[in-house]
Design an enzyme around this catalytic site. Structure first.
Site, mmCIF file in Angstrom:
data_model
loop_
_atom_site.group_PDB
_atom_site.id
_atom_site.type_symbol
_atom_site.label_atom_id
_atom_site.label_comp_id
_atom_site.label_asym_id
_atom_site.label_seq_id
_atom_site.Cartn_x
_atom_site.Cartn_y
_atom_site.Cartn_z
ATOM 1 N N GLU A 1 -10.595 3.106 -4.536
ATOM 2 C CA GLU A 1 -10.168 4.450 -4.131
ATOM 3 C C GLU A 1 -9.085 5.023 -5.045
ATOM 4 O O GLU A 1 -8.024 5.429 -4.600
ATOM 5 C CB GLU A 1 -9.662 4.419 -2.681
ATOM 6 N N HIS B 1 -3.093 3.313 -4.433
ATOM 7 C CA HIS B 1 -2.433 2.900 -3.188
ATOM 8 C C HIS B 1 -1.016 2.393 -3.494
ATOM 9 O O HIS B 1 -0.549 1.434 -2.895
ATOM 10 C CB HIS B 1 -3.234 1.793 -2.483
ATOM 11 N N ASP C 1 0.879 -1.166 0.000
ATOM 12 C CA ASP C 1 0.000 0.000 0.000
ATOM 13 C C ASP C 1 0.917 1.216 0.000
ATOM 14 O O ASP C 1 2.137 1.078 -0.120
ATOM 15 C CB ASP C 1 -0.939 -0.007 1.208
#
Length: 319
Positions: free
Chosen positions: A307, A253, A192
């Protein structure tokens, strides 16, 4: 966490009324009169051709030796007709056949009989017996019959080690806790933005650069799992009927990877996502996934996909 600690430390839970309490609760539990008394001559027997029976038998014997002080020798036995024994047996009749991961446990004054159709069933039956571990100095196990099989095939726990790396010994302890609760899927979030935690031989920069820092300290020295660490953890998980599913985050990410390879972003700086129009980024991800899939034995890999703001892509000529 308190429940896991209780199971790991004591091996059993007892209700106020003295009746056994199990977690997770088995499908059916029928309490019966009497107890089975363990003794110095009590063996733990297993059917030699039953997959996983020997491993489960050895696990139980090791679990019970310390509190009881008994030798509990583990032996192969084809006939399974001994009295006064703990038997990991094969199904002897149609009504004893079990579904995947299921088991039948019968405890009578004459002995203990555990039947399953696969290695997971024997292992989970042994975990249920573990929750019946006699208290130190005690030798008796309550008589009962349990028929149990999980309602859900995927019983998972996810661990994010990009943000906070905890290390191999803690992961192994978590897997012991998972096994005690019959959880069977370990979702391992290894990459991440804060840090890349998986060694890949093809791209050493992912760990020399990308593994530095975490959520609380961006300057923390590199923390990651070597491929030997991964193999050891996978073997530990397999012995506990746990499937490990790695997660390699993309297309967003990805800041940790971008620190190592800023050329894979849209701007040449460590951005949050890979450049979707850069063929080099696509080849990089293909090679990352190839090496990851060769290392892990799961039929699944998680790639995130969430996201991802698209503003940078909208401004990028390649995208």
């Amino acid at each position: 966490l308190t429940l896991v600690s209780t199971l790991l430390c004591t091996g059993s839970l007892c209700a106020a009324a003295g009746q056994p309490v199990f977690c997770p609760e088995p499908k059916t539990v029928t309490l019966q009169q009497g107890t089975f008394e363990l003794g110095k001559a009590t063996p733990v027997l297993y059917a030699p051709k039953a997959p996983g029976a020997e491993a489960a038998a050895r696990f139980l014997a090791e679990t019970w030796r310390t509190p009881t002080g008994l030798p509990l020798p583990v032996q192969a036995d084809k006939k399974m007709k001994a009295t006064g024994a703990v038997c990991f047996a094969e199904p002897a009749a149609p009504d004893e056949r079990q579904p995947p991961e299921g088991y039948l446990l019968k405890i009578t004054p004459a002995g203990i009989r555990l039947v399953a159709s696969d290695a997971a069933g024997y292992f989970y039956g042994a975990q249920t017996l573990r929750q019946l571990t006699p208290a130190p100095g005690a030798m008796s196990v309550p008589c009962l019959e349990i028929r149990d099989a999980p309602r859900f095939g995927w019983r998972g726990l996810m661990l994010d080690e990009s943000r906070h790396f905890i290390g191999k010994e803690a992961v192994l302890k978590i897997m012991d806790g998972m096994a005690s609760l019959k959880l069977n899927r370990f979702h391992w979030h290894l990459t991440d933005s804060p840090g890349w935690r998986l060694e890949l031989k093809r791209f050493p920069e992912l760990t020399t650069v990308g593994a530095t820092g975490d959520q609380t300290d961006p300057k923390r020295p590199a923390q990651f799992y070597t491929q030997d660490d991964i193999r050891e953890i996978l073997a530990y998980a397999r012995a506990r009927q746990i499937l490990v599913i790695p997660e390699i985050e993309l297309p967003a990410h990805a800041t940790a990877a971008m620190r190592a390879f800023p050329n894979l972003s849209c701007t040449g700086k460590p951005e949050f996502m890979y450049c979707a129009g850069n063929d080099e980024a696509i080849r990089f991800l293909e090679q990352v996934l190839d090496e990851t899939l060769a290392l892990f034995d799961s039929p699944f890999i998680h790639i995130g996909g969430d996201e991802c703001p698209k503003d940078v892509w909208k401004k990028c000529p390649k995208c």
